[in-house]
Scaffold this active site. Sequence first.
Site, PDB file in Angstrom:
ATOM      1  N   LYS B  26     -27.281   2.488  20.187  1.00 45.85           N
ATOM      2  CA  LYS B  26     -27.846   1.768  21.313  1.00 45.85           C
ATOM      3  C   LYS B  26     -29.376   1.883  21.318  1.00 45.85           C
ATOM      4  O   LYS B  26     -30.086   0.888  21.442  1.00 45.85           O
ATOM      5  CB  LYS B  26     -27.272   2.327  22.617  1.00 45.85           C
ATOM      6  CG  LYS B  26     -27.651   1.492  23.846  1.00 45.85           C
ATOM      7  CD  LYS B  26     -27.254   2.203  25.141  1.00 45.85           C
ATOM      8  CE  LYS B  26     -25.759   2.228  25.372  1.00 45.85           C
ATOM      9  NZ  LYS B  26     -25.261   0.962  25.944  1.00 45.85           N
ATOM     10  N   ARG B  96     -27.811   6.433  29.670  1.00 45.91           N
ATOM     11  CA  ARG B  96     -26.613   6.153  28.869  1.00 45.91           C
ATOM     12  C   ARG B  96     -26.601   6.950  27.567  1.00 45.91           C
ATOM     13  O   ARG B  96     -27.651   7.181  26.981  1.00 45.91           O
ATOM     14  CB  ARG B  96     -26.580   4.670  28.461  1.00 45.91           C
ATOM     15  CG  ARG B  96     -26.496   3.702  29.590  1.00 45.91           C
ATOM     16  CD  ARG B  96     -26.525   2.284  29.020  1.00 45.91           C
ATOM     17  NE  ARG B  96     -27.217   1.392  29.915  1.00 45.91           N
ATOM     18  CZ  ARG B  96     -26.636   0.318  30.485  1.00 45.91           C
ATOM     19  NH1 ARG B  96     -25.384   0.031  30.226  1.00 45.91           N
ATOM     20  NH2 ARG B  96     -27.328  -0.441  31.285  1.00 45.91           N
ATOM     21  N   GLY B 105     -16.772   3.491  25.581  1.00 46.47           N
ATOM     22  CA  GLY B 105     -16.120   4.066  26.750  1.00 46.47           C
ATOM     23  C   GLY B 105     -15.844   5.545  26.641  1.00 46.47           C
ATOM     24  O   GLY B 105     -15.276   6.156  27.542  1.00 46.47           O
ATOM     25  N   MET B 107     -18.047   8.063  26.194  1.00 49.69           N
ATOM     26  CA  MET B 107     -19.008   8.958  26.825  1.00 49.69           C
ATOM     27  C   MET B 107     -19.541   8.322  28.098  1.00 49.69           C
ATOM     28  O   MET B 107     -19.107   7.244  28.500  1.00 49.69           O
ATOM     29  CB  MET B 107     -20.099   9.303  25.836  1.00 49.69           C
ATOM     30  CG  MET B 107     -19.529  10.175  24.701  1.00 49.69           C
ATOM     31  SD  MET B 107     -20.801  10.647  23.553  1.00 49.69           S
ATOM     32  CE  MET B 107     -21.407   9.076  23.049  1.00 49.69           C
ATOM     33  N   ARG B 365     -25.245  -4.957  19.315  1.00 48.61           N
ATOM     34  CA  ARG B 365     -24.627  -4.155  18.249  1.00 48.61           C
ATOM     35  C   ARG B 365     -23.703  -5.062  17.453  1.00 48.61           C
ATOM     36  O   ARG B 365     -23.348  -6.150  17.923  1.00 48.61           O
ATOM     37  CB  ARG B 365     -23.842  -2.994  18.857  1.00 48.61           C
ATOM     38  CG  ARG B 365     -22.726  -3.445  19.773  1.00 48.61           C
ATOM     39  CD  ARG B 365     -21.992  -2.275  20.395  1.00 48.61           C
ATOM     40  NE  ARG B 365     -21.035  -2.771  21.393  1.00 48.61           N
ATOM     41  CZ  ARG B 365     -20.479  -2.015  22.304  1.00 48.61           C
ATOM     42  NH1 ARG B 365     -20.772  -0.735  22.388  1.00 48.61           N
ATOM     43  NH2 ARG B 365     -19.604  -2.525  23.156  1.00 48.61           N
ATOM     44  N   HIS B 481      11.400   8.326   6.683  1.00 46.94           N
ATOM     45  CA  HIS B 481      12.119   7.471   5.741  1.00 46.94           C
ATOM     46  C   HIS B 481      12.052   6.019   6.179  1.00 46.94           C
ATOM     47  O   HIS B 481      11.713   5.122   5.400  1.00 46.94           O
ATOM     48  CB  HIS B 481      13.574   7.943   5.644  1.00 46.94           C
ATOM     49  CG  HIS B 481      14.412   7.102   4.737  1.00 46.94           C
ATOM     50  ND1 HIS B 481      15.185   6.059   5.197  1.00 46.94           N
ATOM     51  CD2 HIS B 481      14.560   7.130   3.393  1.00 46.94           C
ATOM     52  CE1 HIS B 481      15.796   5.491   4.163  1.00 46.94           C
ATOM     53  NE2 HIS B 481      15.435   6.118   3.057  1.00 46.94           N
ATOM     54  N   ARG B 597      11.593   2.634  -8.386  1.00 48.22           N
ATOM     55  CA  ARG B 597      12.517   3.749  -8.117  1.00 48.22           C
ATOM     56  C   ARG B 597      13.921   3.331  -8.500  1.00 48.22           C
ATOM     57  O   ARG B 597      14.416   2.311  -8.010  1.00 48.22           O
ATOM     58  CB  ARG B 597      12.484   4.105  -6.629  1.00 48.22           C
ATOM     59  CG  ARG B 597      11.258   4.904  -6.231  1.00 48.22           C
ATOM     60  CD  ARG B 597      11.065   4.849  -4.744  1.00 48.22           C
ATOM     61  NE  ARG B 597      10.691   3.473  -4.386  1.00 48.22           N
ATOM     62  CZ  ARG B 597       9.754   3.156  -3.496  1.00 48.22           C
ATOM     63  NH1 ARG B 597       9.123   4.085  -2.834  1.00 48.22           N
ATOM     64  NH2 ARG B 597       9.473   1.886  -3.251  1.00 48.22           N
ATOM     65  N   ARG B 653      10.619   4.981 -12.771  1.00 46.54           N
ATOM     66  CA  ARG B 653      10.839   6.420 -12.588  1.00 46.54           C
ATOM     67  C   ARG B 653      12.325   6.698 -12.704  1.00 46.54           C
ATOM     68  O   ARG B 653      13.146   6.078 -12.023  1.00 46.54           O
ATOM     69  CB  ARG B 653      10.354   6.851 -11.202  1.00 46.54           C
ATOM     70  CG  ARG B 653      10.543   8.338 -10.970  1.00 46.54           C
ATOM     71  CD  ARG B 653      10.009   8.776  -9.630  1.00 46.54           C
ATOM     72  NE  ARG B 653      10.853   8.290  -8.540  1.00 46.54           N
ATOM     73  CZ  ARG B 653      10.548   8.455  -7.254  1.00 46.54           C
ATOM     74  NH1 ARG B 653       9.431   9.047  -6.903  1.00 46.54           N
ATOM     75  NH2 ARG B 653      11.354   7.993  -6.309  1.00 46.54           N
ATOM     76  N   SER B 799       1.140   9.723 -13.281  1.00 45.17           N
ATOM     77  CA  SER B 799       1.088   8.990 -12.022  1.00 45.17           C
ATOM     78  C   SER B 799       1.181  10.035 -10.916  1.00 45.17           C
ATOM     79  O   SER B 799       2.158  10.786 -10.825  1.00 45.17           O
ATOM     80  CB  SER B 799       2.261   8.011 -11.949  1.00 45.17           C
ATOM     81  OG  SER B 799       2.233   7.331 -10.719  1.00 45.17           O
ATOM     82  N   GLY B 801       2.070  11.517  -7.704  1.00 43.81           N
ATOM     83  CA  GLY B 801       2.970  11.290  -6.576  1.00 43.81           C
ATOM     84  C   GLY B 801       2.408  12.070  -5.402  1.00 43.81           C
ATOM     85  O   GLY B 801       2.808  13.199  -5.136  1.00 43.81           O
ATOM     86  N   THR B 802       1.443  11.458  -4.731  1.00 39.59           N
ATOM     87  CA  THR B 802       0.698  12.233  -3.739  1.00 39.59           C
ATOM     88  C   THR B 802       1.505  12.528  -2.477  1.00 39.59           C
ATOM     89  O   THR B 802       1.113  13.389  -1.708  1.00 39.59           O
ATOM     90  CB  THR B 802      -0.631  11.536  -3.380  1.00 39.59           C
ATOM     91  OG1 THR B 802      -0.353  10.190  -3.027  1.00 39.59           O
ATOM     92  CG2 THR B 802      -1.591  11.593  -4.546  1.00 39.59           C
ATOM     93  N   ASN B 803       2.621  11.839  -2.267  1.00 41.55           N
ATOM     94  CA  ASN B 803       3.466  12.235  -1.131  1.00 41.55           C
ATOM     95  C   ASN B 803       3.979  13.653  -1.364  1.00 41.55           C
ATOM     96  O   ASN B 803       3.794  14.545  -0.534  1.00 41.55           O
ATOM     97  CB  ASN B 803       4.689  11.320  -0.998  1.00 41.55           C
ATOM     98  CG  ASN B 803       4.313   9.912  -0.605  1.00 41.55           C
ATOM     99  OD1 ASN B 803       3.173   9.651  -0.251  1.00 41.55           O
ATOM    100  ND2 ASN B 803       5.272   9.013  -0.659  1.00 41.55           N
ATOM    101  N   ASP B 804       4.649  13.842  -2.490  1.00 40.72           N
ATOM    102  CA  ASP B 804       5.207  15.157  -2.763  1.00 40.72           C
ATOM    103  C   ASP B 804       4.110  16.183  -3.044  1.00 40.72           C
ATOM    104  O   ASP B 804       4.233  17.342  -2.686  1.00 40.72           O
ATOM    105  CB  ASP B 804       6.204  15.087  -3.938  1.00 40.72           C
ATOM    106  CG  ASP B 804       7.549  14.548  -3.480  1.00 40.72           C
ATOM    107  OD1 ASP B 804       7.687  14.294  -2.266  1.00 40.72           O
ATOM    108  OD2 ASP B 804       8.447  14.388  -4.307  1.00 40.72           O
ATOM    109  N   CYS B 866       0.883   6.678  -7.119  1.00 44.79           N
ATOM    110  CA  CYS B 866       1.939   5.821  -6.590  1.00 44.79           C
ATOM    111  C   CYS B 866       2.515   6.349  -5.287  1.00 44.79           C
ATOM    112  O   CYS B 866       3.601   5.975  -4.907  1.00 44.79           O
ATOM    113  CB  CYS B 866       3.039   5.631  -7.630  1.00 44.79           C
ATOM    114  SG  CYS B 866       3.932   7.136  -8.012  1.00 44.79           S
ATOM    115  N   TYR B 886      -5.588   3.219 -11.885  1.00 42.34           N
ATOM    116  CA  TYR B 886      -4.964   2.263 -10.971  1.00 42.34           C
ATOM    117  C   TYR B 886      -4.361   2.967  -9.763  1.00 42.34           C
ATOM    118  O   TYR B 886      -4.147   4.175  -9.791  1.00 42.34           O
ATOM    119  CB  TYR B 886      -3.881   1.433 -11.680  1.00 42.34           C
ATOM    120  CG  TYR B 886      -2.650   2.213 -12.069  1.00 42.34           C
ATOM    121  CD1 TYR B 886      -1.589   2.385 -11.158  1.00 42.34           C
ATOM    122  CD2 TYR B 886      -2.518   2.781 -13.319  1.00 42.34           C
ATOM    123  CE1 TYR B 886      -0.463   3.109 -11.505  1.00 42.34           C
ATOM    124  CE2 TYR B 886      -1.401   3.503 -13.680  1.00 42.34           C
ATOM    125  CZ  TYR B 886      -0.366   3.661 -12.765  1.00 42.34           C
ATOM    126  OH  TYR B 886       0.743   4.391 -13.092  1.00 42.34           O
TER     127      TYR B 886
END
Lengths: 918, 918
Positions: B26, B96, B105, B107, B365, B481, B597, B653, B799, B801-804, B866, B886
Amino acid sequence: MGKAIYFFGAGHADGEHSQKELLGGKGAGLAEMTRLGIPVPPGFTITTEVCNEFYASGGKLTDALKTEVAATLERVSAIVGTRFGDAQSPLLVSVRSGARASMPGMMDTILNLGLNDTIVAGLAAKTGNRKFALDAFRRFIMLYSGVVLEVPRDKFEHALVSARRKAATDLGIDPSRYTSAELERKVPDSKLDEPALEQLIAEEKAIVLKETGKPFPEDPMEQLWGAIGAVFRSWHNPRAKVYRAMHDIPENWGTACNVQAMVFGNLGDDSGTGVAFTRDPSTGEKRFFGEWLPNAQGEDVVAGVRTPLPVSKGGGDDANSLEVKMPACYTVLVDIYQKLEKHFRDMQDIEFTIQSGTLYMLQCRNGKRTGKASVRIAVEMAREGLISEKEAILRVDPSSIDQLLHPSIDPNAPKKFLARGLPASPGAASGHVVFHADEAERLAGRGKPVILVRAETSPEDIHGMKAARGILTARGGMTSHAAVVARGMGKSCVAGCSSIAIRYETSEMHISVYDSAGHPAETVVVKAGDMITLDGGTGSVFLGAVPTVPAALSGEFGVLMEWADKVRKLRVRANADTPLDARTARNFGAEGIGLCRTEHMFFDDERILAVREMILAGDQAARKQAVNKLLPFQRADFVGVFREMAGLPVTIRLLDPPLHEFLPHEPEQVAQLAQTMGVSRDTLQRKVEELTEYNPMLGHRGCRLAITYPEIYEMQVRAILEAACEVASQGVEVKPEIMIPIAMTKKELLITKELTEKVAKEVFDQAGRTLEYHFGTMIELPRAAIMAHELAEPAEFFSFGTNDLTQTTLGISRDDAGRFLGAYVEAGIFAKDPFQTVDVQGVGALVEMARERGRKTRPNIKLGICGEHGGDPTSIDFFGKAGLDYVSCSPFRVPIARLAAAQVALKLTGAKNESSST
Amino acid sequence: MGKAIYFFGAGHADGEHSQKELLGGKGAGLAEMTRLGIPVPPGFTITTEVCNEFYASGGKLTDALKTEVAATLERVSAIVGTRFGDAQSPLLVSVRSGARASMPGMMDTILNLGLNDTIVAGLAAKTGNRKFALDAFRRFIMLYSGVVLEVPRDKFEHALVSARRKAATDLGIDPSRYTSAELERKVPDSKLDEPALEQLIAEEKAIVLKETGKPFPEDPMEQLWGAIGAVFRSWHNPRAKVYRAMHDIPENWGTACNVQAMVFGNLGDDSGTGVAFTRDPSTGEKRFFGEWLPNAQGEDVVAGVRTPLPVSKGGGDDANSLEVKMPACYTVLVDIYQKLEKHFRDMQDIEFTIQSGTLYMLQCRNGKRTGKASVRIAVEMAREGLISEKEAILRVDPSSIDQLLHPSIDPNAPKKFLARGLPASPGAASGHVVFHADEAERLAGRGKPVILVRAETSPEDIHGMKAARGILTARGGMTSHAAVVARGMGKSCVAGCSSIAIRYETSEMHISVYDSAGHPAETVVVKAGDMITLDGGTGSVFLGAVPTVPAALSGEFGVLMEWADKVRKLRVRANADTPLDARTARNFGAEGIGLCRTEHMFFDDERILAVREMILAGDQAARKQAVNKLLPFQRADFVGVFREMAGLPVTIRLLDPPLHEFLPHEPEQVAQLAQTMGVSRDTLQRKVEELTEYNPMLGHRGCRLAITYPEIYEMQVRAILEAACEVASQGVEVKPEIMIPIAMTKKELLITKELTEKVAKEVFDQAGRTLEYHFGTMIELPRAAIMAHELAEPAEFFSFGTNDLTQTTLGISRDDAGRFLGAYVEAGIFAKDPFQTVDVQGVGALVEMARERGRKTRPNIKLGICGEHGGDPTSIDFFGKAGLDYVSCSPFRVPIARLAAAQVALKLTGAKNESSST
């Protein structure tokens, strides 16, 4: 490649004892004995390098090697005066494997090689003993066919049994009245006459032709190439592979191959063969201890058909002892064994053969021994000045002393074997069978010894396990709940005993008992109240109360521990949750508590209700109220522990498991609890379901509970510090260390540290005193190790929880791993169960990363480890090298850890166990 | 610390737009507008450094600052001609907050500061408008008391309502007939007369005295210090903290504080106030778009009591538009907005006030906008030459285009709101409620649109999810899931909707509907077959079929994607399991399949029986037989996928989940299956129990299955390669990549690679052709990352497997994390859910370690990712910087990934989105 063949004989040897890598243990021993002027039949060793070459080339022996072998055989001939392949004066040889480490019975041996029909005749003529010559030939064919030609041994069995039957009939015995095993005892092979042996040889040859499509090789040289190739190949037989995996022996060591002139102990009554130990391998007592058989070949002693006789007098049958029967030979032998023990500076296991009154040594190596013997021998040898104290420390395998610390089954007692499971926690225990934890507690309360039998145990069974003498489970592995808890308690446990089927409804178990061939023979039904005995050291279960022998911590044991404590750098603490555990730990020499789990304290009958109220509380106020009911109990626990550990540090881990572990899961139990707690069954059931987790190991637990329900940790910190103030006010030195589980971010530690400091201020203000305490965290998640530089800002110490760190780093649930870990070890994917011995490459790399990063932020950060690995010698070796400050383990493993810690300290300073590599 | 105060006014400003870090958005905007000669009321900005100083000193404002503020107020006075605290000609100011990033909103703001009883009288005299002066004062007291003195707003509510009631009665309205909200509309504050306002002021002061124990501060300077302190303190209010956590705004940025001369839009009909956007923030259309209110202060526009009027003609109420009402001001405003957009090179969100015919700018802004508008504005601005193509790419938040790719709820349609859950997978969908997957499939088969409603879903529900238009679950988080699978399918999903209780027994769900105050208002019962509508983008559930608007992939969208594809380095693949998924993925621009899968293929009705036979098989032969029944199905699946992806790589896989996922767990289902399979219920039940795991995530799954049951992978490899040969023989280019899950040792890969090569040889021999394929592994365990240098020997690609990998590195089960992850984000332990945005410090460190070690062994190893993170822009930014080749994500997220990939490529080459930092 260097020299391929090392000759030995007539006082000269190309090799020497230090060349075990090249010559294998046996070859190096033969060379060294030859150099010492001890009578050894001449021969030569083909090196392990040739073995590796053999594999690299796809299984070929080079012509150059063949030429050299033939030339070296000439050197042997020159000494013994017989020639290989010579029909008039034949030289026979043995061909044996011999790797760098002893792998007893794992690889192959061929005796009497160099025979064919012509040579047999010559041998008969030369020795004047045709029966001997024929017997040697038929043994050779069978052995050679099995090992080299891969004809299954049972193919020959029928021919041998027929020959025995015929011999029996000739001797007036009705063979149809005996099993073949009985027949073998009735008609030992020495009773087969010459026609029988000739017949047997013919039949064996026919079998070989039928099975292999080729006649049995008549050319001695061809026989020799076959045997050498077979010895090399045997390095990769399945038994050898499994053994190597079990004993951490690398595949690329290879085996050497020893070809040696045969001597015969079966040439008559002035011949014989025997094995002996230079000290008693069972007790360690300093006495010459051995067995022999007159007129026999080596394999006869092993086969067990004839009962061997004592070598020395005082062994029960003095009249038949070698000492009495052949005093001259005995004197020579005594002279040799003393020379060998002095030379190798360790107890020796020796093999000898007497051929027509002349004694020859065939082998010497460091003798295997029990843990007890191991300790006594090491300490006594050090006292005799044979070895140094440091060497004595390095001589004892720390794992082997586990058996010393528990009572054991009386080996001489009669017993009825029921089943075999996993040897989950050592020690022998007898008691009445009970199937429920409550019942165990009830009966034990009346003074009855009980064995708790469960399909598997859970934290709800802890009180029953505590009350029981031993625990038997049908499911679960070496690191199952039952196993881990039992080891922690130092209680006997046989786990994963799959041949028992438990029927809780009828309070009985059905046990399929197998015969020696592995077929189910009978089903034994054991009812609640029946007596059984467990041997946790072997995994055996027996019917009835088998007498046991108490643990005898011999004087030598104490001496060895003292020596170990002088040299070790790693401190050894114990994992102990109660004052009793703490006292046991201290008695075993623990220098503090590295892990005091607070959740076990929650399972007591009086407390579990308050815990459950806490879980069911609808809001923070109700939760706080329930939690505060636990405060006096926890405080009292800690008061007891602090008193026991006066002057020593006590690391207390705040609540770790997910809350659902404190709720029942079976519908009936839920209904019952709902009634007790005055809530509706539905409400309770819903709570149970709500808290149930797909992967509790990765769930809402540890400090995650403190983020959502800070009042639990608040109460625990208060209990710890109030207890500490109380004990300190009585003049006892207290060193509390508060440990946060499952942290992985600095912020979690900042939040819990702020909470801790707030409570500490309140407690100290109230007590009118302050005391020093430390705040730290477990490192049990890979992220914690990676972020150790940040965690070390608030944390004053790290304790590696390598159980959970292994679970997360490897992505393997300890509770579920039983289904495939066996296959993994078998396939060589893991050398060992990573829950028993730390995975140095994976988990170890994270430990080292955390050490490095943690010390960068806080150079004096205290580093310890409190997983199961803290009591595993191989793991301790790693932790010592990784530069940790202490290990913490079950109280009963503290002595093992002390010894292992001493060994790694010695190794790091370059000390060597010079003999243990014999 | 540098300069503390930056003055702006009358065409001069100390600061400029580039100083946002110091002045906040601001303050920087006000300075820049002043410099541009735009009419801005004068004032000054206290820097963020002062804010940080304020925190560091424990909340103190220094005397030096006070002196400087007073001096700067004089500069303001010199411009406006009034003086702060002067009773005759008072200067009022607004105070302000303004941080570097917009936190709308979050602050606090205080208006009309500088009033007291004396000054009010002066203001009344000077403006000749006593009512205005009194109104300003009573507004000020309430605002100031709430923000600075922390008197809760509702304490004042009663006084205000009384005043309104009195005013209503005066106006002849019976106040008892209306709720207070209705009354506020009936009697807007402008209807309060002078006596009412005086009364209100007196009451407000009394309330302040009662609540704070002190009278309301009369000294304007004291008011100012209080307000400045409050603005700084508001940086740490809970709302602001949560907002920062959500938007990755660091705590240490701090806020600036703007003090500015008040201008009044409520001085009569020649005054007013408004907000406008330089382009349509909803559609992106290039038209000036705004709203205004005559005779009003800024907060009136926001409060929504009066309906604002359009700024420009063509907005529905031309007669009341600013363009018509105050054409001169409108011309000035148009001139200003065009200047601003050109200057800032982005769509602006502006605030203006007209005081007695003179227009002032209060703020400018970059305007917030919908995803659709964002794309259109970026592309059009690039075409206009205002920005470059690269800037256009950087202008669009990739997450925002998700909403473009799915149909959405018609915003104008009437609807009955039922519940709100998590916006798990975007898109709107209507359908008949079904509670079982089978039923969903049955009804969908008859052409009926259905919504599958479950407490939670499991792999057994896949066929039902496939058949349904949308999925609604009562439990589970954004990565449950249901959520993951639905996103993968591009289907609408509302997850974790805790206000619904599902009763499967009676096929109905009970929904507690809450009123606006959050109290339960009614319970709606929805039965199977009833129609509901999901809005997966917001998590809303509506009763009945609410009309939807289809996804309109505007021309600009395609253009932006083309531009993105030109600059990005990361390839984008899709996670697709079926030919249909593959086609969708390709349509969205996927350049291959990064994760196919194979287990989803196992759940089809025809196949699941063979899968179960395989599981129940007693030995390898029976298992092989059952497995081979699956071969033709799998082969057909792969043929379809390979055809769709002609010329592009397809990473398949091999079987990943533990086998028990394929067995039923409910007793009735077990009984039914036992009958179907012709086995005893006990046998089946025992198998189910035997396979049940404590922590299935860490269980017997992935390549661990291949070590124990190699026949499964053998079949799968055969199916893949036979399919590849078949498709290739039709002249289609196939690029199969075989991927091993859960590996952590080289040996596992060696074993599975050997198996793969053996099968490949057989298949190629049979097909009479060979084709190129690649063998690689997932990296989803910390140990795999640590050992990447070894894994890269057999593996040609990794590859992640960033979830696991997140589950294991952090030790958090995705399925269970819902219980505490919220609290973790709230407590600032995690900035974001680590399953949505990759944990760069922990998991990211392992990704980088694996990249480095993998490339050391195999420099050209292909690296991809993946997990769910493959479709998350923040994560893609990391993966791009980490140098992966990738990312692979759900088909519907491919465009998002393409854009995010382009952005990271631009950032890496140093390109900047110069305006987005406005």
